[in-house]
Design a protein around this motif. Sequence first.
Motif: not given
Length: 372
Positions: A120-134
């Motif tokens: 859920a926290e990863l989705r909250g970034l608003g990105r379609t692709v999550v990378r290490t930096a995120d």
Amino acid sequence: MIGIDLPTLNTNDSSYTLVEWLVPDGSSIEGEEPLAVVETSKASEEIESTGSGILHVLVGGGQECRPGQTIAYLFESAQERDSYRASAATAAATSAPPGGELSITNAARELADRHGVSEAELRGLGRTVVRTADVETLVRRATTAPAFPERQLSKRQRTVGAVVTESMRTVPAAAAYAKADVGQAEELARQLSERTGSYVSLPVLLIKAVARRHAAHPLMFAALTDDGAVRESERAHVGVTMDAGRGLYTPVVHDAAELSSDRIADLLTGFRSKAFRGTFQAAELAGANIMVAPHTTEGVVLATPIVFPGQICVISIGAVDDQVLLDAQGTVRTHRFVHLGLVYDHRVVNGRDAMALLKDVKEELEAPAALG
């Protein structure tokens, strides 16, 4: 297709909240009628339709919106609306990830698992692709969180802050103070309250006293224009600062010199109720050309308010303070005093004019027969 655009309701706000739609999505609208309720930092306003047709809502209830934004369409027919909805669905499908899936790189997934970062926290970034930096950004936020939880200021309080900042930045203010014996004014307020059934108070009598001095002190009710000229006003529209625990409001007693004190009292009673519920209409907060600021909490005898941008002065009243004095015969008597504060824009008004208004208002309260 007719667009329903959100008008500018409060120049201090960059966004509003669409509280609710008064008619369901897909309804047939016959002409000008209220469609939605929008809340600014100060008031709630109804948005009316701009024509007839089938309503298609773009912004849901409870969502943020901005001035000029199109919040709905009116279509000529249900078929036209269905065609628009089909086109919009196709466009959304081609621009969004299939099935709303979130793509996380293996390294990012491993780092998230190691630090307990949820999907859920990863989705909250608003990105379609999550990378290490995120993920590293989320971890850094968590480890640098303050020891005490942060509290966000409300939109209303941020607006108050913007007004105060603008006043301090643009208004070279000066101040003067006077002490007024309000024993007779308190007695008049008591008599008026008993006779009319309205709650007549010292702030009510102060509003009336200030308004009655409009003709004698026109500059104090004027406005300084952008080109350095002064625009005088025809009538006294007295704003009053009010905070019932839901934020600061400044409702306006329009044409106050023509109103009786009990009528002003009734208006203030209604304003307090609306301040508590946060249900002011924009028209009730607009048009003031002078301000009265009651600071009548027991023990507060002196206050220095700000001059609201666009106005020339503000008059404050403190709580009543008992003082024991000798009269002309040497008899000890208790007198009831308040401190009046006048803060004014020194670009427009000099000390002499300010003192003259303060003196007149003091005399009105000390000999208050005309305020009934």
